[in-house]
Scaffold this motif. Structure first.
Motif, PDB file in Angstrom:
ATOM      1  N   ARG A 128    -147.638 -84.735  37.650  1.00 26.62           N
ATOM      2  CA  ARG A 128    -147.612 -83.794  38.763  1.00 26.62           C
ATOM      3  C   ARG A 128    -149.009 -83.266  39.070  1.00 26.62           C
ATOM      4  O   ARG A 128    -149.859 -83.158  38.181  1.00 26.62           O
ATOM      5  CB  ARG A 128    -146.705 -82.597  38.440  1.00 26.62           C
ATOM      6  N   ALA A 132    -149.267 -75.950  32.443  1.00 27.74           N
ATOM      7  CA  ALA A 132    -149.792 -76.686  33.589  1.00 27.74           C
ATOM      8  C   ALA A 132    -150.276 -78.077  33.175  1.00 27.74           C
ATOM      9  O   ALA A 132    -150.029 -79.079  33.870  1.00 27.74           O
ATOM     10  CB  ALA A 132    -150.934 -75.897  34.227  1.00 27.74           C
ATOM     11  N   ARG A 143    -148.162 -72.918  39.613  1.00 26.92           N
ATOM     12  CA  ARG A 143    -148.023 -72.133  38.376  1.00 26.92           C
ATOM     13  C   ARG A 143    -149.077 -71.029  38.388  1.00 26.92           C
ATOM     14  O   ARG A 143    -149.981 -71.026  39.220  1.00 26.92           O
ATOM     15  CB  ARG A 143    -148.160 -73.012  37.147  1.00 26.92           C
ATOM     16  N   THR A 159    -147.042 -78.618  42.446  1.00 28.49           N
ATOM     17  CA  THR A 159    -146.364 -77.625  41.617  1.00 28.49           C
ATOM     18  C   THR A 159    -147.242 -76.389  41.516  1.00 28.49           C
ATOM     19  O   THR A 159    -148.441 -76.505  41.255  1.00 28.49           O
ATOM     20  CB  THR A 159    -146.097 -78.190  40.215  1.00 28.49           C
ATOM     21  N   VAL A 198    -150.748 -79.927  39.875  1.00 34.26           N
ATOM     22  CA  VAL A 198    -150.407 -78.536  39.610  1.00 34.26           C
ATOM     23  C   VAL A 198    -151.516 -77.623  40.110  1.00 34.26           C
ATOM     24  O   VAL A 198    -152.686 -77.812  39.755  1.00 34.26           O
ATOM     25  CB  VAL A 198    -150.195 -78.300  38.096  1.00 34.26           C
TER      26      VAL A 198
END
Length: 539
Positions: A146, A137, A122, A120, A148
């Protein structure tokens, strides 16, 4: 304070306690801010080692892993470790400095890199949103499991900012009607089996209690090995590493419930372990995981521990014992370990059979151990023949199937397991690929046992292509004295060709273990591993 300092202090306040990385100009200030706020920084020799160590630290400790890297090249160096973590749904945050100037030589599309490996992406957008973005996050890593990548643009990092209280973490709620249907299936099944995966590592007590109430046998995917260690109804690992009796009992199940397990080709032997007449239920936080690898009859999007508690609360009374009958228990006790399965020893005067070697090693090691396994033709031997005390004693990073992750993985696992003997199990190819982290392990004073299954080759390719008559010169190498190389790093070392050669290991284990010990096991390589034959079938 500036944004870099606010990001560091916010993460430390949320619970970041270990940070792994290689520091450059772009991540210098955020890393120092984390240290100033109480986190311990572990300087690895390569960014991939940092990502792998953070991944392993998270797997074993249950806390989010934190990585810090320089802009551009620092992130690309770490990408293989990030890919493994992302594919494994490891809660991990990669603090990646980011160059945004169009002509900067460090500029790459960091969002695209993250998306490409399943992470992911961010970004800390401004001074005003620094706390919100950082907490977002953290919450994505923890609540959604996840990996991140939190991009930190250089110009934003330098902006003045104020710390504030981050928003609270929220967790998904459980769908009650689906739990009732699961409870009904559990009450009616004659031979239920639970297979727990990575998403159930926090749910061991809940699954153990539910299984006892409904008469289910307990198994795990390879990454969750040890979750039910010591339970008399545990089959250990399902899939390619399953013992013959475990495979037989799983195949005979009339209900299989996967708890945070993907039911991929490894865990089901390409589906052959689960018969077509069995009812299959899958519980996972990720809706996209349901039925992705294997057909299911019911899918539940939920936290595994919460789902197990809810199912136990509404479980109807059972008429019988389910799968927990005395003959089954007796078979598990007599045949449930790989060391109980007979085999023909392939050793000779220069090479030790890897099974014989691993069984002998298992008898030497203290019970309190944590084992990190690299990828390769050898990987089943430590996974199958070395026992572990619980799921915190086993780190198996195989989602990306990359060699070279075992050594740094053992580093992260060791820091998450004070008081336990850390053991890195590597092939010679993976060990040499990651050998820079041997200096990190030595520098940190970790009394680690590093076991190298040394066949002087990339064994998976030898056994895959050799039977077809293909030339193997490009995957076979001259014998290398890995023990001599290890001594150059300041480690103790021994070459093993026979069980008697393990005597120095016994002496080292007795203490004080002030430096790492490297065991160069010259293993017989006459046969392929059946688990990689399964993998090559599915590519």
């Amino acid at each position: 304070m500036n944004v870099a300092e606010v990001v560091g202090s916010t993460l430390a306040g949320l619970g970041a306690d270990r940070v792994f990385g290689v520091v450059g100009s772009g991540n210098f200030h955020v890393t120092n801010a984390l240290v100033a706020a109480g986190a311990r920084f572990i300087a690895t020799r390569h960014e991939m080692g940092a990502a792998v160590a953070a991944d392993a630290y998270s797997r074993i400790s249950g806390r989010p892993g934190i990585v810090t890297v320089h802009q551009g090249c620092g992130l690309t160096n770490a990408m293989t470790g990030i890919a493994e973590a992302a594919k494994s749904r490891t809660p991990m945050i990669v603090l990646a400095a980011e160059a945004t100037a169009p002509r900067s030589n460090f500029r790459v599309d960091q969002d695209a890199l993250a998306v490409a490996v399943g992470a992911t992406s961010r970004r800390v957008r401004s001074a005003e949103t620094a706390v919100e973005d950082t907490a977002g996050a953290w919450h994505a890593a923890v609540a959604e499991r996840r990996t991140v990548i939190l991009n930190l643009p250089l110009e934003v990092q330098a902006a003045p900012a104020l710390p504030s209280e981050p928003p609270a973490l929220t967790r998904p709620r459980l769908p009650a009607p689906e739990v009732g249907a699961l409870a009904a299936l559990l009450a009616e099944a004659d031979r239920p089996v639970f297979i727990a995966g990575r998403g159930a590592l926090h749910a061991g007590p809940e699954l153990t209690e539910l299984a006892a109430a409904c008469g289910a046998l307990l198994a795990t995917s390879a990454v969750a090995k040890g979750l039910f260690a010591g339970d008399p109804w545990s089959l250990d690992v399902s899939g390619g590493f399953a013992t013959p009796v475990a495979a037989e009992l799983i195949t005979a199940a009339d209900l299989v419930v996967a708890w945070g397990a993907s039911l991929n080709m490894w865990t089901t032997r390409h589906g052959a372990l689960i018969r077509s007449a069995a009812t299959v239920v899958q519980v996972d936080l990720d809706a996209d995981a349901l039925g992705a690898h294997h057909r299911i009859d019911q899918g539940i999007v939920a936290d595994t521990a919460a789902c197990a508690r809810a199912a136990l609360a509404v479980l109807p009374p059972r008429a019988g014992l389910g799968y927990r009958v005395p003959p089954v228990r007796s078979r598990i006790a007599a045949e449930g370990r790989w060391r109980d399965v007979p085999y023909a020893d392939d050793g000779d005067d220069q090479h030790i059979d890897p099974r014989t070697f691993t069984i002998a090693l298992d008898g030497l090691l203290p019970a309190e151990r944590v084992i990190a396994v690299d990828s390769g033709n050898f990987m089943g031997y430590p996974s199958m023949f070395l026992s572990v005390p619980d799921h915190r004693g086993f780190c198996f990073a195989q989602a990306f199937q990359s060699i070279g992750l075992g050594l740094a993985g053992a580093l992260g696992a060791a820091l998450a397991s004070p008081g336990r003997l850390p053991v890195a199990a590597c092939g010679d190819g993976g060990f040499l690929m990651a050998i820079a982290e041997l200096e990190t392990i030595r520098r940190l004073g970790l009394g680690m046992l590093i076991v190298v299954y040394d066949d002087n080759a990339y064994g998976a390719e030898v056994h895959h292509f050799g039977p077809g008559g293909h030339p193997l010169d490009i995957v076979v190498f001259p014998e290398t004295d890995l023990a001599a190389i290890a001594r150059g790093y300041g480690c103790e070392a021994v070459t093993v060709r026979d069980p008697a050669d393990l005597a120095p290991v016994r002496k080292w284990l007795a203490g004080p273990r002030s430096v790492p010990m490297v065991v160069d096991a010259k293993v017989a390589a006459t046969r392929p591993s059946w688990w990689l034959e399964e993998a090559f079938r599915g590519h």
